[in-house]
Design an enzyme around this catalytic site. Structure first.
Site, PDB file in Angstrom:
ATOM      1  N   SER A 138       0.858  -1.191   0.000  1.00  0.00           N
ATOM      2  CA  SER A 138       0.000   0.000   0.000  1.00  0.00           C
ATOM      3  C   SER A 138       0.887   1.232   0.000  1.00  0.00           C
ATOM      4  CB  SER A 138      -0.887   0.005   1.241  1.00  0.00           C
ATOM      5  OG  SER A 138      -1.524   1.257   1.425  1.00  0.00           O
ATOM      6  N   TYR A 148      -0.699  -1.103  10.495  1.00  0.00           N
ATOM      7  CA  TYR A 148      -1.001  -1.280   9.078  1.00  0.00           C
ATOM      8  C   TYR A 148       0.145  -0.760   8.207  1.00  0.00           C
ATOM      9  CZ  TYR A 148      -3.308  -1.432   4.611  1.00  0.00           C
ATOM     10  OH  TYR A 148      -3.598  -1.714   3.296  1.00  0.00           O
TER      11      TYR A 148
END
Length: 257
Positions: A138, A148
């Site tokens: 990401s 994350y």
């Protein structure tokens, strides 16, 4: 026909990979937790493209789930030539607001599963002199933002390092780093995205097209779309304090699936 294995294959970027690769004539192994959605997806792809689609129900946040996919990847029958490690999830809350068990499940899925499945696939690929691994990260990998972002940063570094180790073997690895992508990801994480401008959104199909193009070119990191290439380049040059402020406001939204 060549066979591709895709995790998180029933929605979002994983489903887009499945459609594109089936259209290109590859047989598929689809991995996800929902048996009903897997069966429906497999039936649809077989009917539309005439390819063989195998399904494997597995939760990759568990040891049993990872082990089941490891076994499939290391098997000599119908060897996997393309592995797409796509399964993932996000949180709407910041660190300490999320139960530690959920944080550890994310680490297991985003890091341990990616490491173990890559390790299971590579020996056969290296022996055959050909193979491809796409690890979906990401743009959150490039800003400081909790578990994350940290886990996706690990995916990028891991992929680049292993790609160097595989140089000259015929095996290629790619870390795919999309930004905001139209999928179920944010809805499932219960994150309100209404204030994100339309210009920042990508389609899952565009993300897959860019990833496969960069993989064919031998690149090890793919950042789909020029707008996100510019944003990531700017983030890499920004002072850490500025990045921290940015990530506090928006970093948790830089998720993709």
């Amino acid at each position: 026909m060549p066979t591709a294995l895709i995790t998180g294959a029933t929605a979002g970027i994983g489903a887009a990979f499945a459609r594109r690769l089936a259209k290109d004539g590859l047989d598929l192994v689809l991995v996800a937790r929902d048996a009903t959605r897997l069966a429906d997806t497999a039936s649809e792809l077989t009917k539309q493209y005439g390819v063989s689609v195998e399904t494997l129900v597995a939760d990759l946040a568990t040891d049993d789930g990872i082990a089941a996919v490891e076994t499939r990847l290391s098997g000599a029958e119908r060897p996997v030539e393309l592995l797409v490690n796509n399964a993932g999830f996000g949180f709407k809350d910041s660190f300490l607001k999320v139960p530690i068990a959920d944080e550890l499940a994310m680490v297991k899925l985003h890091i341990e599963a990616v490491l173990r499945l890559t390790a299971a696939a590579l020996p056969g690929m290296r022996e055959r002199g050909r193979g491809y691994v796409v690890n979906v990260a990401s743009v959150a990998a490039f800003v400081p933002r909790g578990t994350y972002g940290a886990s996706k940063s690990w995916v990028v570094q891991f992929t680049q390092g292993v790609a160097r180790d595989m140089a000259g073997t015929g095996v290629r690895l790619l870390a795919l780093c999309p930004g905001f992508t139209h999928t179920e990801f944010h809805q499932r994480a219960q994150v309100d995205m209404s204030d994100v401008g339309g210009w920042m959104w990508l389609s899952a199909e565009q993300v897959v097209d860019d990833a496969l193009r960069d993989l064919a070119r031998g690149r090890t990191v793919s950042i789909p779309s020029r707008r996100y290439k510019v944003l990531v380049a700017a983030a890499r040059k920004a002072p850490l304090g500025a990045l921290g402020g940015l990530s506090s406001r928006a970093g948790r939204r830089l998720d993709r699936r």
